[in-house]
Design an enzyme around this catalytic site. Structure first.
Site, PDB file in Angstrom:
ATOM      1  N   HIS A 154       0.835  -1.138  -0.156  1.00 32.65           N
ATOM      2  CA  HIS A 154       0.042   0.027  -0.075  1.00 32.65           C
ATOM      3  C   HIS A 154       1.002   1.316  -0.008  1.00 32.65           C
ATOM      4  O   HIS A 154       2.033   1.328   0.576  1.00 32.65           O
ATOM      5  CB  HIS A 154      -0.711  -0.206   1.366  1.00 32.65           C
ATOM      6  CG  HIS A 154      -1.834   1.141   1.443  1.00 32.65           C
ATOM      7  ND1 HIS A 154      -1.721   2.238   1.813  1.00 32.65           N
ATOM      8  CD2 HIS A 154      -3.311   0.884   1.221  1.00 32.65           C
ATOM      9  CE1 HIS A 154      -2.654   2.969   1.805  1.00 32.65           C
ATOM     10  NE2 HIS A 154      -3.875   2.282   1.397  1.00 32.65           N
ATOM     11  N   GLN A 202      -4.800  -4.773   6.812  1.00 32.71           N
ATOM     12  CA  GLN A 202      -5.771  -6.085   6.291  1.00 32.71           C
ATOM     13  C   GLN A 202      -5.679  -7.339   6.924  1.00 32.71           C
ATOM     14  O   GLN A 202      -6.286  -8.380   6.538  1.00 32.71           O
ATOM     15  CB  GLN A 202      -5.416  -6.188   4.757  1.00 32.71           C
ATOM     16  CG  GLN A 202      -5.467  -4.839   3.915  1.00 32.71           C
ATOM     17  CD  GLN A 202      -7.160  -4.241   4.027  1.00 32.71           C
ATOM     18  OE1 GLN A 202      -7.970  -4.880   4.418  1.00 32.71           O
ATOM     19  NE2 GLN A 202      -7.351  -3.348   3.588  1.00 32.71           N
ATOM     20  N   LYS A 208     -10.856  -0.509  10.490  1.00 28.35           N
ATOM     21  CA  LYS A 208     -11.237  -1.521   9.425  1.00 28.35           C
ATOM     22  C   LYS A 208     -11.402  -2.881  10.418  1.00 28.35           C
ATOM     23  O   LYS A 208     -11.506  -3.932   9.737  1.00 28.35           O
ATOM     24  CB  LYS A 208      -9.789  -1.772   8.770  1.00 28.35           C
ATOM     25  CG  LYS A 208      -9.320  -0.780   7.694  1.00 28.35           C
ATOM     26  CD  LYS A 208      -8.121  -1.239   7.075  1.00 28.35           C
ATOM     27  CE  LYS A 208      -7.713   0.094   6.452  1.00 28.35           C
ATOM     28  NZ  LYS A 208      -8.197   0.343   4.955  1.00 28.35           N
ATOM     29  N   CYS A 259      -4.800   2.543  -3.573  1.00 28.78           N
ATOM     30  CA  CYS A 259      -3.514   2.892  -3.053  1.00 28.78           C
ATOM     31  C   CYS A 259      -2.339   2.110  -3.391  1.00 28.78           C
ATOM     32  O   CYS A 259      -1.432   1.881  -2.344  1.00 28.78           O
ATOM     33  CB  CYS A 259      -3.775   3.323  -1.645  1.00 28.78           C
ATOM     34  SG  CYS A 259      -4.528   4.857  -1.138  1.00 28.78           S
TER      35      CYS A 259
HETATM   36  N1  PMP Z   1      -1.881  -0.776   4.344  1.00 25.80           N
HETATM   37  C1  PMP Z   1      -3.047  -1.462   3.911  1.00 25.80           C
HETATM   38  C2  PMP Z   1      -2.655  -2.832   3.304  1.00 25.80           C
HETATM   39  C3  PMP Z   1      -4.263  -0.770   3.691  1.00 25.80           C
HETATM   40  O1  PMP Z   1      -5.277  -1.734   3.194  1.00 25.80           O
HETATM   41  C4  PMP Z   1      -4.348   0.162   4.325  1.00 25.80           C
HETATM   42  C5  PMP Z   1      -5.869   1.239   4.230  1.00 25.80           C
HETATM   43  N2  PMP Z   1      -6.503   0.966   2.857  1.00 25.80           N
HETATM   44  C6  PMP Z   1      -3.595   1.036   4.900  1.00 25.80           C
HETATM   45  C7  PMP Z   1      -2.287   0.353   5.284  1.00 25.80           C
HETATM   46  C8  PMP Z   1      -3.610   2.354   5.441  1.00 25.80           C
HETATM   47  O2  PMP Z   1      -4.318   2.529   6.489  1.00 25.80           O
HETATM   48  P1  PMP Z   1      -5.050   3.858   7.258  1.00 25.80           P
HETATM   49  O3  PMP Z   1      -5.631   4.570   5.814  1.00 25.80           O
HETATM   50  O4  PMP Z   1      -6.040   3.466   7.986  1.00 25.80           O
HETATM   51  O5  PMP Z   1      -3.808   4.336   7.654  1.00 25.80           O
END
Ligand code: PMP
Length: 544
Positions: free
Chosen positions: A123, A203, A226, A366
């Site tokens: 990500h 995740q 999440k 992302c």
């Molecule tokens: N890592 C992964 C694998 C994610 O899916 C996400 C959220 N989509 C994040 C990091 C970042 O999470 P947050 O936006 O809650 O900081």
């Protein structure tokens, strides 16, 4: 197997409708819903013991402090951290937890000759963060390849990790491919070379049992929103000796032990990293979310999600116009499926699904480099949680029927200004032009779609010819066409007002929920014009 019928009662939001259709919420990898008992924590906290923590010798402050500390203990237990509270820092989200380690450890300790290894499936929260650590410290960043079937290429991992590797940062579970990465093997690989393992648990922690000690992870980051918890809270687990060694990343109250005019010393972890007033109610609610999930049982959560994902994969495989990405059918995966329907851009598909009350996510999630690797501009992701049902998967699959026709109907409907349908059906200036004065790729801006503008300027700085290629949604394609037509013969500086041009052309009637699809291409061409003008050819540009 979890019992969604009973569990759904805990989530009143699941009973709501979207434009007259029952909500089918399949965007859980972005944010899960929150059960009543978790947000009840807020009412209880604000009605009964709202006060700042660790600062008052009075009853309310004591109660708030105890509850907040217990929440750390509870989260430590949830992820198997036997060191308890001292190994759990509360942050705003997983992203902040990663940045905390990047600043407090990476930027402090890494230097030229060192390397940081991440994977192609990371990500942006981790990929961009480690890129910055590398840029600022002179360390090298290396990427472990992802194979076509959604797995990490472990042989490649063994090649790129060496004795100069300081950190291996890996998503425990991919937010696109559903892959559950072999963390213990990766931990061994990192540790054999004296490197640390940073696990992005955004995740995994919400969706399966995670035991940091069994996995031998050095750090783990995750987010409350999440995992049936509230927004505004996330956590970093770190092995105690590492948190002790790490520099704080935010300075201020609470994180200090002793302050003089000459300097300061730091509090012990986790408080050393929680400067200022922390997210008190959010932290306590996060612990309530952990209680909630543990009552269901994380093994059951994981099994339920895998069952739904397998079911979705089976149903999607019945369709020959669908391509699914990530680990193959039949192999255990996390509860999400990313796919594309031939000839229908994800944003258009999302609109069509939203008309049926179905919430999914479309775009690059992302993970732009991963989508580049898959050679697709984006994908649609359906992601499941413990309250989702096979019936909801069926609703999703049914809604994919005749997607192209429904997209065309949507664009031609009275919800869209006629100009969108006209330009979408008969795009003006579509296609590349030879020898343009400049080009601009849409992925270079915030649009997130794939497209290219080609601009040929005359000697007087007006647009002699303009062309565009687009793999974008119907709305973005129509906007690119409108803008290109409007700019032909105009001074290039006029492109700076591209969004206003479109707004006027469609009498301000942007399609429902598609503002970004309008803005995307308008921003691309405006940015292109700005860059061109800044590059020093303004003399040629008429401003009349
Ligand atoms: N890592 C992964 C694998 C994610 O899916 C996400 C959220 N989509 C994040 C990091 C970042 O999470 P947050 O936006 O809650 O900081």
């Amino acid at each position: 197997m979890a019992d969604p019928a009973r569990i759904r009662d805990d989530f009143p939001i699941l009973d709501r409708e979207v434009d007259g259709e029952p909500l089918v919420y399949l965007d859980n990898a972005a944010t899960t819903q929150t059960p009543t008992r978790v947000y009840d924590v807020f009412r209880e906290y604000y009605e009964e013991y709202n006060a700042n923590v660790h600062r008052g010798i009075h009853g309310l402050s004591h109660e708030a402090s105890v509850a907040y500390e217990e929440a750390h203990e509870r989260i430590a237990e949830f992820v198997g951290a036997s060191g308890g509270l001292e190994e759990i820092v509360f942050t705003k989200n997983a992203t902040e937890a990663m940045n905390l380690v990047a600043y407090g450890f990476g930027i402090e300790e890494f230097g030229p000759g060192d390397n940081v290894v991440v994977t192609e499936m990371e990500h942006h929260a981790s990929l961009v963060t480690w890129q910055q650590v590398a840029r600022r410290t002179g360390a090298e960043i290396r990427y472990v390849r992802v194979e076509e079937d959604g797995h990490l290429d472990m042989e490649h991992a063994a090649e790129v990790i060496d004795d100069d590797t300081r950190m291996l940062s890996v998503a425990h579970v991919s937010n696109v491919l559903g892959t559950i990465n072999p963390v213990s093997d990766l931990a061994d690989l990192a540790h054999d070379h004296g490197a640390l393992l940073f696990l992005d648990g955004a995740q995994s922690v919400p969706n399966r049992p995670v035991d940091v000690e069994a996995l031998d992870a050095d750090f783990l980051a995750f987010s409350g929103h999440k995992m049936a918890g509230p927004t505004g809270i996330g956590a970093l687990y770190g092995k105690r000796h590492l948190l002790e060694r790490m520099e704080p990343f935010l300075y201020g109250g609470e994180m200090i032990r002793h302050v003089t005019f000459e300097g300061s010393t730091w509090n012990r972890p986790p408080w050393k990293f929680e400067a200022g007033t922390p997210p008190i109610a959010e932290g306590i609610a996060l612990a309530a979310a952990a209680d909630y999930l543990d009552e269901i049982g994380m093994e059951r959560v994981a099994a339920h999600e895998n069952d739904l994902a397998q079911y979705a994969m089976d149903r999607l495989s019945e369709r020959d116009d669908v391509t699914v990405y990530g680990v193959p059918r039949g192999e255990e995966r996390s509860g999400l499926v990313s796919f594309n329907v031939d000839g229908v851009h994800g944003h258009d598909l999302s609109s069509i699904l939203n008309d049926r009350g179905i919430a999914v996510r479309a775009g690059d999630h992302c993970t732009q480099p991963l989508h580049d690797r898959l050679d697709i501009p984006g994908s649609v992701r359906a992601s499941f949680y413990v309250y989702n049902t096979e019936r909801e998967v069926d609703t999703l699959i049914d809604a994919l029927e005749n997607a192209r026709e429904r997209r065309d109907e949507l664009v031609a409907s009275d919800r869209f200004h006629d100009r969108f349908a006209d330009h979408y059906r008969s795009p003006r200036n579509a296609g590349a032009i030879a020898d343009p004065t400049f080009t601009k790729h849409s992925a270079e801006t915030s649009c997130g779609d794939d497209g290219e503008f080609y601009v040929e300027l005359g000697e007087d700085g007006t647009v002699a010819e303009i062309g565009f290629e687009s793999e974008s949604c119907a709305v973005s394609t129509a906007v690119a066409s409108m803008v290109s037509e409007a700019l032909t013969g105009e001074p290039i500086g006029r492109a700076l007002e591209a969004e206003t041009i479109v707004e006027e052309l469609v009498d301000g009637r942007y399609p429902d929920l598609r503002r970004e699809c309008v803005r995307g291409p308008a921003e691309v061409i405006a940015e292109a014009a700005r860059e061109h003008l800044e590059e020093g050819e303004p003399a040629a540009v008429r401003t009349d």
